[in-house]
Motif scaffolding. Structure first.
Motif, short mmCIF file in Angstrom:
data_model
loop_
_atom_site.label_atom_id
_atom_site.label_comp_id
_atom_site.label_asym_id
_atom_site.label_seq_id
_atom_site.Cartn_x
_atom_site.Cartn_y
_atom_site.Cartn_z
N THR A 35 7.63 16.44 7.75
CA THR A 35 7.78 17.87 7.31
C THR A 35 8.80 18.54 8.20
N ASP A 36 9.15 19.72 8.07
CA ASP A 36 10.26 20.29 8.76
C ASP A 36 10.08 20.28 10.28
N ARG A 37 8.70 20.17 10.62
CA ARG A 37 8.36 20.54 11.96
C ARG A 37 7.75 19.06 12.94
N ARG A 38 7.34 18.29 11.94
CA ARG A 38 6.80 17.04 12.54
C ARG A 38 6.98 15.62 11.77
N LYS A 39 7.04 14.50 12.39
CA LYS A 39 6.93 13.24 11.67
C LYS A 39 5.39 12.68 11.84
N PHE A 40 4.89 12.07 10.77
CA PHE A 40 3.63 11.66 10.76
C PHE A 40 3.53 10.06 10.49
N ILE A 41 2.67 9.27 11.21
CA ILE A 41 2.15 8.10 10.80
C ILE A 41 0.70 7.99 10.58
N VAL A 42 0.28 7.90 9.28
CA VAL A 42 -1.16 8.04 8.74
C VAL A 42 -1.70 6.72 8.65
N ALA A 43 -3.02 6.31 8.95
CA ALA A 43 -3.56 5.01 9.01
C ALA A 43 -4.92 5.52 7.87
N ASP A 44 -4.92 4.83 6.61
CA ASP A 44 -6.13 4.87 5.74
C ASP A 44 -6.94 3.81 6.00
N THR A 45 -7.95 4.16 6.88
CA THR A 45 -9.14 3.08 7.20
C THR A 45 -10.37 2.83 6.28
N PRO A 46 -10.72 1.64 6.21
CA PRO A 46 -11.84 1.46 5.24
C PRO A 46 -13.16 2.12 5.48
N GLY A 47 -14.00 2.37 4.53
CA GLY A 47 -15.40 3.00 4.97
C GLY A 47 -16.37 2.15 4.69
N HIS A 48 -16.28 0.83 4.40
CA HIS A 48 -17.36 0.12 4.29
C HIS A 48 -17.83 -0.36 5.85
N GLU A 49 -19.01 -0.61 6.29
CA GLU A 49 -19.34 -0.85 7.58
C GLU A 49 -18.88 -2.21 7.79
N GLN A 50 -18.53 -3.14 6.80
CA GLN A 50 -18.38 -4.52 7.28
C GLN A 50 -16.78 -4.59 7.60
N TYR A 51 -15.95 -3.36 7.38
CA TYR A 51 -14.66 -3.32 7.78
C TYR A 51 -14.41 -2.63 8.68
N THR A 52 -15.33 -2.40 9.71
CA THR A 52 -15.15 -1.48 10.84
C THR A 52 -14.29 -1.98 11.84
N ARG A 53 -13.99 -3.50 11.80
CA ARG A 53 -12.93 -3.76 12.71
C ARG A 53 -11.63 -3.43 12.21
N ASN A 54 -11.31 -3.07 10.77
CA ASN A 54 -10.07 -2.57 10.33
C ASN A 54 -10.13 -1.15 11.01
#
Length: 637
Positions: free
Chosen positions: A103-122
């Protein structure tokens, strides 16, 4: 829709605009929560509302939305993020998807992480570098188990900026009572895990309500919209800059004889030319002569910057060491208490050797049986003998060499580590150091005047450890006994450690579980090391069924001193001999954890010597071992 270009941007302002954009602060954040809470949709909406989507991307998104059956004029924003084919087919996020926007004020890096319990490592992977966590809750479902799990993990990992995004408010009629009830439920849980503050925002990722701007559909809400709030959150880089100076050395840059620099990324604090610094763990002090960057020499540098430091003196410093503030250096130790998040399908084996990687340093490590594991829902501390997939426990960790560290609460870079399986090289756990164990600070190595070289010289030989491994009844003890007789006849100084004999004394307290077998081998390895320090040629005859533990013993000795000898006997042949009747008892179920029957044997992949007992007698094998040892190594020092 076109790519975003500020109206004020004209040709002569391009350089100024790019410079301003380059110096915006960067916020890394994750979205997490339970399955189908709308994480991917929310990120897609953020990309859309921040005008980061180009016309061709928008056209493809609209086409994909029609193809997957999105109703009406709505766009399925999740398709911007769910890049894996498996995710699109299942409608869930499996991998960690990273997206950049600004945006005009800031840069962002967003991580969309998985919801299933078996992917907690991700999820742990995405959270490890984040400044903020956006925890989504489906307004129809409220606080769920995975909401608690992800909240606990983000707090555990040290994320203190938490946004509670109550999503899909459009599906509950933008009802304030529903929002208030969810916030109250989450507050009770947050208090129980030590989350002091969080910002709760009611929103809809699909419609965009309270995402980029306040929504008129929820006039009862008086707080900020999500995007303006993310623009105002302080980033960890500011906190890191206020810490004492720390630079983990990643690479020693020596292009020629005139230049010697130490490259790495500053983990904390600031450094200037002329500053006094201390090399840890050696403790040597010197000053900074130069700070070299890609753009040339600098007078100073701060946390987060990659630099090469040139020191004023020729001090010993290598990869894995830390260059630190001279008057405020970190500790070094080899025993710690840590919280461990187990990420592997195969459970922790206490006592087994793993690689521990912290910063730029990799060392051998073992994990003791956990003191407890944490129940995510109740926060109860439960007893456990191991850690299984997604378990979170507290345990003691021992490393085979001192490492420079800081408590994780003080420094993520010097307090966070991963454990790596020695065989598969897969990451099996993530850990956070609490503190060094007091006994690690009270025990110091005592220097002696008579060295291991002096012992060996006195005996006129080079020390070796001849490690015979094979299943029960393979003939290990017979061959080892013959080898020692031949060495003794040749005037060599040797000692035989037999598996059965050792269990009568040193290891009589150990059983035959995997953990006990590992401890059995570790103790024998330590004794054998002491004997080689005395200049002896040591022979051992142990089943030692696991490659990792044999490699652990190999790592205890100088290169070339460990000789792995595989006594290769088929199971049927060993069982036919069965002088002690052990196989018969194991087949009858009278002996548990018996190698070859109810417990595995991992044969050496590249032994130094392989003995095929079907084609070679014990006498011939012993002759070959002695000939191999005497022929490969000179015993005169």
């Amino acid at each position: 829709m076109t790519a975003y270009t500020p109206d004020a941007l004209i040709a002569e302002d391009i350089d100024a605009y790019l410079d301003a954009h380059a110096h915006k602060s960067m916020l890394r954040f994750i979205t997490c929560g339970s399955v189908d809470d709308g994480k991917s949709t929310l990120i897609g909406r953020l990309l859309y509302d921040s005008k980061t989507i180009f016309e061709d991307q928008l056209a493809a998104l609209e086409a994909d939305s029609r193809r997957v059956g999105t109703q009406g004029e709505n766009i399925d924003f999740a398709l911007l993020v769910d890049g894996l084919a498996a995710e699109r087919e299942q409608g869930i996020t499996i991998d960690v998807a990273y997206r950049f926007f600004a945006t005009d004020r800031r840069k962002f890096i967003v991580a969309d992480t998985p919801g299933h319990e078996q992917y907690t490592r991700n999820m742990i992977t995405g959270a490890s570098t984040a400044d903020c966590a956006v925890i989504l809750i489906d307004a129809r479902k409220g606080v769920l188990t995975q909401t608690r799990r992800h909240s606990f993990l983000t707090h555990l990992i040290g994320i203190r900026q938490i946004v509670l995004a109550v999503n899909k408010m459009d599906l509950v009629g933008h009802d304030q009572a529903t929002f208030d009830r969810i916030v109250a439920d989450y507050r009770a849980f947050a208090d129980s895990i030590g989350v002091g503050e969080f910002t709760a925002i009611p929103l809809s990722g699909l419609s965009g309500a309270n995402v980029a701007a306040r929504s008129e559909e929820m006039p009862w809400y008086g707080g900020p919209a999500l995007l303006p709030h993310l623009e105002s959150i302080p980033v960890d880089a500011d906190r890191a800059a206020a810490m004492p100076f720390r630079l983990p050395v990643q690479w020693v840059n020596r292009p020629d004889l005139d230049f010697r620099g130490f490259a790495g990324t500053i983990a904390g604090g600031r450094v200037r030319v002329g500053d006094t610094v201390r090399i840890v763990p050696s403790g040597k002090t010197t000053t900074i002569a130069r700070i070299v960057t890609l753009d040339g020499d600098r007078d100073a540098a701060v946390a987060g910057e990659a630099v090469t430091l040139v020191l004023a003196d020729e001090v010993d410093c290598s990869r894995g060491d830390v260059i630190a503030a001279g008057e405020d250096a970190p500790e070094a130790a080899n025993q710690f208490e840590a919280t461990i998040v187990w990420l592997a399908d195969t459970a922790l084996v206490p006592g087994r050797g793993y690689w521990l990687k912290l910063g730029t340093r990799t060392v051998g490590a073992t994990v003791q049986p956990p003191a407890h594991v944490v129940d995510i829902n109740t926060q109860a501390h439960l007893s456990a003998k191991t850690l299984a997939l997604n378990d979170i426990g507290v345990a003691e960790v021992y490393t085979d060499a001192p490492i420079v560290f800081a408590p994780y609460t003080d420094s993520h870079e010097l307090g966070g580590f991963i454990l790596i399986d020695r065989e598969t090289h897969a990451t099996v756990a993530a850990g956070m150091i609490h503190h060094a164990l007091r006994r690690a600070q009270n025990v110091h190595w005592q220097s002696v005047d008579v060295t291991r070289e002096a012992h060996a010289r006195q005996k006129g030989q080079s020390p070796r450890l001849l490690w015979l491994t094979g299943i029960s009844g393979s003939g290990k003890s017979t061959i080892a006994n013959l080898v020692e007789k031949k060495l003794h006849a040749l005037g060599r100084h040797s000692f035989l450690l037999d598996g059965d004999n050792v269990r009568h004394g040193l290891n009589k307290d150990l059983g035959f579980t995997d953990a006990d077998r590992i401890e059995n081998v570790r103790r024998v390895g330590e004794v054998a090391k002491l004997m080689t320090d005395a200049g002896l040629i040591v022979l051992t005859a142990f089943i030692s069924p696991f490659r990792a533990e044999r490699d652990m013993v190999r790592g205890m000795l100088p290169p070339g001193e460990f000789v792995e000898i595989f006594v290769d006997t088929p199971l049927a042949d060993a069982e036919a001999r069965d002088v002690k009747g052990l196989y018969a008892k194991a087949r009858a179920g009278e002996i548990a954890h018996f190698t070859g029957i109810s417990s595995p044997y991992e044969a050496p992949e590249r032994p130094d010597i392989r003995i095929d007992t079907r084609s070679e007698s014990a006498e011939a094998a012993a002759e070959r071992i002695v000939e191999h040892v005497l022929g490969v190594w000179s015993f005169e020092l």
